[in-house]
Structures are given as C-alpha cells and as structure tokens.
Motif scaffolding. Structure first.
Motif, PDB file in Angstrom:
ATOM      1  N   ASP A  62       0.836  -1.213   0.000  1.00 32.83           N
ATOM      2  CA  ASP A  62       0.000   0.000   0.000  1.00 32.83           C
ATOM      3  C   ASP A  62       0.864   1.254   0.000  1.00 32.83           C
ATOM      4  OD1 ASP A  62      -2.283  -1.497  -0.049  1.00 32.83           O
ATOM      5  OD2 ASP A  62      -2.786  -1.204   2.068  1.00 32.83           O
ATOM      6  N   LEU A  63       1.916   1.250   0.806  1.00 34.84           N
ATOM      7  CA  LEU A  63       2.783   2.422   0.883  1.00 34.84           C
ATOM      8  C   LEU A  63       3.491   2.657  -0.447  1.00 34.84           C
ATOM      9  CD1 LEU A  63       3.796   4.689   2.662  1.00 34.84           C
ATOM     10  CD2 LEU A  63       5.604   3.164   3.503  1.00 34.84           C
ATOM     11  N   PHE A  64       3.903   1.570  -1.104  1.00 33.21           N
ATOM     12  CA  PHE A  64       4.534   1.724  -2.417  1.00 33.21           C
ATOM     13  C   PHE A  64       3.538   2.295  -3.425  1.00 33.21           C
ATOM     14  CE2 PHE A  64       5.388   0.257  -6.709  1.00 33.21           C
ATOM     15  CZ  PHE A  64       6.691   0.680  -6.888  1.00 33.21           C
ATOM     16  N   ALA A  65       2.295   1.814  -3.380  1.00 27.10           N
ATOM     17  CA  ALA A  65       1.278   2.313  -4.309  1.00 27.10           C
ATOM     18  C   ALA A  65       1.047   3.809  -4.116  1.00 27.10           C
ATOM     19  CB  ALA A  65      -0.020   1.535  -4.120  1.00 27.10           C
ATOM     20  N   ILE A  66       1.048   4.257  -2.871  1.00 31.39           N
ATOM     21  CA  ILE A  66       0.855   5.686  -2.583  1.00 31.39           C
ATOM     22  C   ILE A  66       2.012   6.494  -3.171  1.00 31.39           C
ATOM     23  CG2 ILE A  66       0.797   7.409  -0.739  1.00 31.39           C
ATOM     24  CD1 ILE A  66      -0.649   5.313   0.984  1.00 31.39           C
ATOM     25  N   ALA A  67       3.258   6.072  -2.886  1.00 30.06           N
ATOM     26  CA  ALA A  67       4.419   6.807  -3.376  1.00 30.06           C
ATOM     27  C   ALA A  67       4.513   6.746  -4.892  1.00 30.06           C
ATOM     28  CB  ALA A  67       5.694   6.253  -2.739  1.00 30.06           C
ATOM     29  N   ASP A  68       4.187   5.608  -5.468  1.00 32.90           N
ATOM     30  CA  ASP A  68       4.270   5.457  -6.922  1.00 32.90           C
ATOM     31  C   ASP A  68       3.229   6.335  -7.624  1.00 32.90           C
ATOM     32  OD1 ASP A  68       5.443   4.098  -9.228  1.00 32.90           O
ATOM     33  OD2 ASP A  68       3.495   3.122  -9.432  1.00 32.90           O
ATOM     34  N   LYS A  69       2.021   6.387  -7.096  1.00 35.18           N
ATOM     35  CA  LYS A  69       0.992   7.249  -7.665  1.00 35.18           C
ATOM     36  C   LYS A  69       1.396   8.716  -7.550  1.00 35.18           C
ATOM     37  CE  LYS A  69      -3.258   7.634  -9.376  1.00 35.18           C
ATOM     38  NZ  LYS A  69      -3.691   6.959 -10.612  1.00 35.18           N
ATOM     39  N   ALA A  70       1.999   9.084  -6.425  1.00 36.20           N
ATOM     40  CA  ALA A  70       2.472  10.449  -6.248  1.00 36.20           C
ATOM     41  C   ALA A  70       3.587  10.776  -7.237  1.00 36.20           C
ATOM     42  CB  ALA A  70       2.957  10.658  -4.816  1.00 36.20           C
ATOM     43  N   LEU A  71       4.491   9.828  -7.476  1.00 29.60           N
ATOM     44  CA  LEU A  71       5.553  10.044  -8.452  1.00 29.60           C
ATOM     45  C   LEU A  71       4.975  10.242  -9.847  1.00 29.60           C
ATOM     46  CD1 LEU A  71       8.508  10.077  -9.356  1.00 29.60           C
ATOM     47  CD2 LEU A  71       8.425   7.565  -9.460  1.00 29.60           C
ATOM     48  N   TYR A  72       3.983   9.424 -10.198  1.00 27.40           N
ATOM     49  CA  TYR A  72       3.339   9.544 -11.510  1.00 27.40           C
ATOM     50  C   TYR A  72       2.718  10.932 -11.659  1.00 27.40           C
ATOM     51  CZ  TYR A  72       0.266   8.476 -15.453  1.00 27.40           C
ATOM     52  OH  TYR A  72      -0.381   8.492 -16.668  1.00 27.40           O
ATOM     53  N   ALA A  73       2.089  11.424 -10.613  1.00 26.67           N
ATOM     54  CA  ALA A  73       1.496  12.764 -10.652  1.00 26.67           C
ATOM     55  C   ALA A  73       2.575  13.832 -10.760  1.00 26.67           C
ATOM     56  CB  ALA A  73       0.644  12.995  -9.406  1.00 26.67           C
ATOM     57  N   ALA A  74       3.723  13.618 -10.069  1.00 28.21           N
ATOM     58  CA  ALA A  74       4.816  14.590 -10.143  1.00 28.21           C
ATOM     59  C   ALA A  74       5.384  14.658 -11.553  1.00 28.21           C
ATOM     60  CB  ALA A  74       5.918  14.216  -9.148  1.00 28.21           C
ATOM     61  N   LYS A  75       5.494  13.516 -12.218  1.00 25.37           N
ATOM     62  CA  LYS A  75       5.974  13.513 -13.602  1.00 25.37           C
ATOM     63  C   LYS A  75       5.007  14.270 -14.499  1.00 25.37           C
ATOM     64  CE  LYS A  75       9.004  11.104 -14.996  1.00 25.37           C
ATOM     65  NZ  LYS A  75      10.456  11.333 -15.217  1.00 25.37           N
ATOM     66  N   GLY A  76       3.715  14.114 -14.225  1.00 29.34           N
ATOM     67  CA  GLY A  76       2.711  14.810 -15.027  1.00 29.34           C
ATOM     68  C   GLY A  76       2.648  16.294 -14.730  1.00 29.34           C
ATOM     69  N   ALA A  77       3.031  16.680 -13.525  1.00 29.81           N
ATOM     70  CA  ALA A  77       2.961  18.098 -13.140  1.00 29.81           C
ATOM     71  C   ALA A  77       4.128  18.899 -13.694  1.00 29.81           C
ATOM     72  CB  ALA A  77       2.931  18.219 -11.612  1.00 29.81           C
ATOM     73  N   GLY A  78       5.146  18.268 -14.180  1.00 29.44           N
ATOM     74  CA  GLY A  78       6.298  18.969 -14.715  1.00 29.44           C
ATOM     75  C   GLY A  78       7.579  18.437 -14.111  1.00 29.44           C
ATOM     76  N   ARG A  79       8.703  18.845 -14.680  1.00 32.95           N
ATOM     77  CA  ARG A  79       9.996  18.356 -14.204  1.00 32.95           C
ATOM     78  C   ARG A  79      10.338  18.936 -12.835  1.00 32.95           C
ATOM     79  NH1 ARG A  79      13.210  19.460 -19.889  1.00 32.95           N
ATOM     80  NH2 ARG A  79      11.996  17.992 -21.173  1.00 32.95           N
ATOM     81  N   ASN A  80      11.199  18.191 -12.116  1.00 34.05           N
ATOM     82  CA  ASN A  80      11.681  18.630 -10.800  1.00 34.05           C
ATOM     83  C   ASN A  80      10.547  18.951  -9.836  1.00 34.05           C
ATOM     84  OD1 ASN A  80      14.612  18.634 -11.413  1.00 34.05           O
ATOM     85  ND2 ASN A  80      13.986  20.174 -12.894  1.00 34.05           N
ATOM     86  N   ALA A  81       9.558  18.079  -9.805  1.00 36.87           N
ATOM     87  CA  ALA A  81       8.399  18.294  -8.942  1.00 36.87           C
ATOM     88  C   ALA A  81       8.375  17.261  -7.827  1.00 36.87           C
ATOM     89  CB  ALA A  81       7.117  18.209  -9.750  1.00 36.87           C
ATOM     90  N   ILE A  82       7.787  17.659  -6.697  1.00 39.09           N
ATOM     91  CA  ILE A  82       7.592  16.763  -5.555  1.00 39.09           C
ATOM     92  C   ILE A  82       6.095  16.676  -5.284  1.00 39.09           C
ATOM     93  CG2 ILE A  82       8.137  16.303  -3.130  1.00 39.09           C
ATOM     94  CD1 ILE A  82      10.414  18.369  -3.416  1.00 39.09           C
ATOM     95  N   ILE A  83       5.586  15.468  -5.167  1.00 42.96           N
ATOM     96  CA  ILE A  83       4.174  15.252  -4.819  1.00 42.96           C
ATOM     97  C   ILE A  83       4.113  14.302  -3.630  1.00 42.96           C
ATOM     98  CG2 ILE A  83       1.949  14.349  -5.572  1.00 42.96           C
ATOM     99  CD1 ILE A  83       2.545  16.846  -6.985  1.00 42.96           C
TER     100      ILE A  83
END
Length: 330
Positions: A284-305
């Motif tokens: 579950d924790l990996f899924a949360i971090a992975d989804k956040a990373l996917y959103a950060a990639k979509g939000a633009g470069r050098n982003a933290i989600i």
C-alpha cells in the motif's frame, strides 16, 4: 604384570597427548567451552573463551560483569534465550557481538544446553566460538550481492528484501517514516544523444548525490534503470523531509560535465508517509508513493508530490512550492 603396567602408562600418555592436541585445536579454531552453575551463576571457562573476550586467564569471572561485555541487542537476545532454556530445558544457539575491555568488537557463536539433575535444571554448558573473520567475509559477500555495481547504492534485491517483501512491516521493527520514489527526467534523451557511456556517468553522479543527501537513511537504492528509492527514518517530520527532497532535486538538477559536454538532468519525486511507523503495509505504501511520483511527472519536471492514504496526489502540495522557490522548475 609389568607389561600390563607399561601398557597402561603408554595409554595414559597417548590420552594425554590427544587431550592436549584437541585443546590446542580448539584454541586455534577460536573455540572454548563454558559452564554456568544455575545455583549461584558461577562461571567456568576453558582458555578459548578467555581469548574470545580478551581477558586474562587469571581474571575473576563474575557473570554480571561478563554480561556487560555483550552489546545491547545481543545481550537482550541472549538473556531471553537463556531464560527460555532454563525454564523449558531447550538448547539454543545465537550469534552475539561483544565489546572487549580494550574496546575491540568481536562476534562469537554461542551454543548452550541444559543439564537436569535431581528433577531440576542445574547447569548451563556449551561452546563459544570467535566468528569475527567469518562474519566479515560473509558481510563483504553480502554487500557485493546487495550493491548496484554502477552507482554503489543498494540494488533492487536489497530493496525488496528490506521493504517490499514485508520484512519490515511487522510490529517492533525499526520504524519507517516514509518511502521516497525518484525518477530521473531527460535521462532517455541523454542516452539517445550522447550514448550509454554518458548515461552511466550520469547515474554514477546521481548515486553520489543521493547517498550524500540521505547519508543517514536506512536505505538508498537503485530499483530500476533511472529509478531510485529512499526509506526515511520515522523521526523526520513531513515538512523537514519535503525540504530535504527539494534540496536533493536542486542537487540533481546541477549540470554534469562529461568528456567536454554538459549534461543536464532533472528528477521528480513521490513521497508516501507511513501512517504507523512500526506497522504498515509495504504494498500500500509503495502504491501511494508510486501514484504520487506519476502525478509529479505529469505536473512537470523537478516536482515533488505527496500522496495520501487514498492513493491520490496533491498537485499544489507544499513540496511543489519548495521546488519553485529554489528555482528547480524549468
């Protein structure tokens, strides 16, 4: 009659020689025998045990003093196994770390069994063996097996063993604060334009900067081609961790010089915070971090989600504001 006496004397000499040979072999192998009288905790050792603990053969043995030479974790385990052996009559074996009076740390293998006399457990006895060299060899081999050869970071196998396989997701283990997933930006373009040698040079530098930024983290690993993971301590507050990640991304955005070329990378990060540092679901924790990373990639470069427990992400998270203030975003 005389021949019988001479024969008995010869046998005694042979037995004496064999006993001495065995004693010498045990010492050379770093092995000693020990016993403890449970009535008063009186200890008796052979020379090999004195050598393991770095004590003189003339030193007085007091169990209270000897136990203090065990490191804290080994002492706790040993006392627990000892109590169980005395109560249930079960033998035990463990590896323990000790600190000699001169400060030198050694590892030993401890074997113990119980003697039962007159209806009660009266004595513990067993062997102790110095395994410091063996331990160092195995640690070196394990380190090679668990290291990514290019970056020097932990590899995916180590990451899975420590985190994904759920070995940490049990009550009482070392607490975990968060899982940080990092994915490089523009890495494929560097490989395509300059070749894999340039890409390898970038990965080596990224490994150095990651290791420096999270020097005290329980784990910093390369888990894919240009994917990395960090396990953070539980005592780091969310704002502090996000600020630390922002500084990392700023570091990763610094140009890398390679064969007269200037290579420019970036990175995006997703963070999943453990709601219970001592007991959490790794998947579950990996899924949360992975989804956040996917959103950060979509939000633009050098982003933290930062993701939440519902596996959503917040595009305007505090972390993104840190990135903008540090000029990380292009």
């Amino acid at each position: 009659m005389l021949h019988q006496v001479i024969g008995m004397q010869d046998a005694a000499v042979v037995k004496c020689d064999v006993d001495a040979l065995f004693a010498q072999a045990f010492v050379q192998a770093g092995i000693g025998a020990w016993t403890c009288d449970l009535a008063d905790n009186t200890l008796a050792w052979t020379p090999g045990v004195y050598d393991i603990f770095g004590l003189a053969k003339t030193d007085r043995l007091d169990r209270r003093d000897i136990v203090k030479l065990y490191d804290d974790q080994s002492r706790e385990i040993m006392e627990r196994l000892r109590a169980d052996a005395i109560m249930h009559g079960r033998p035990f074996e463990m590896e323990a770390q000790i600190v000699r009076p001169d400060g030198e740390r050694r590892w030993m293998r401890l074997r113990a069994d119980v003697v039962r006399e007159n209806g009660r457990h009266s004595r513990l006895f067993g062997l102790k063996q110095d395994i410091t060299d063996e331990k160092q060899r195995w640690d070196a081999l394990r380190s090679l097996a668990e290291r990514d050869p290019l970056t020097g970071l932990a590899n995916r196998a180590r990451y899975e063993d420590l985190f994904l396989n759920g070995s940490r997701a049990q009550p009482g283990v070392t607490p975990l604060g968060a899982l940080l997933l990092i994915d490089l930006d523009n890495f494929k373009q560097i490989n395509d334009q300059f070749g894999h040698a340039a890409g390898d040079a970038c990965l080596k530098m990224v490994g150095q900067r990651l290791a420096s930024a999270f020097a005290d983290a329980p784990l910093v690993a390369r888990i894919g081609g240009d994917e990395f993971a960090v396990l953070s301590h539980a005592d780091a507050s969310p704002p502090a961790l996000k600020a630390q990640v922002a500084r990392l991304l700023a570091s990763l955005a610094r140009p890398i010089a390679w064969q007269g070329q200037t290579l420019v990378l970036g990175a995006s990060a997703g963070i999943g915070f453990a709601t219970d540092p001592y007991c959490y679901d790794a998947d579950d924790l990996f899924a949360i971090a992975d989804k956040a990373l996917y959103a950060a990639k979509g939000a633009g470069r050098n982003a933290i989600i930062v993701g939440n427990a519902q596996i959503r992400a917040f595009p305007h998270d505090f972390g993104l504001e840190i990135g903008a203030h540090h000029g990380i975003r292009p």
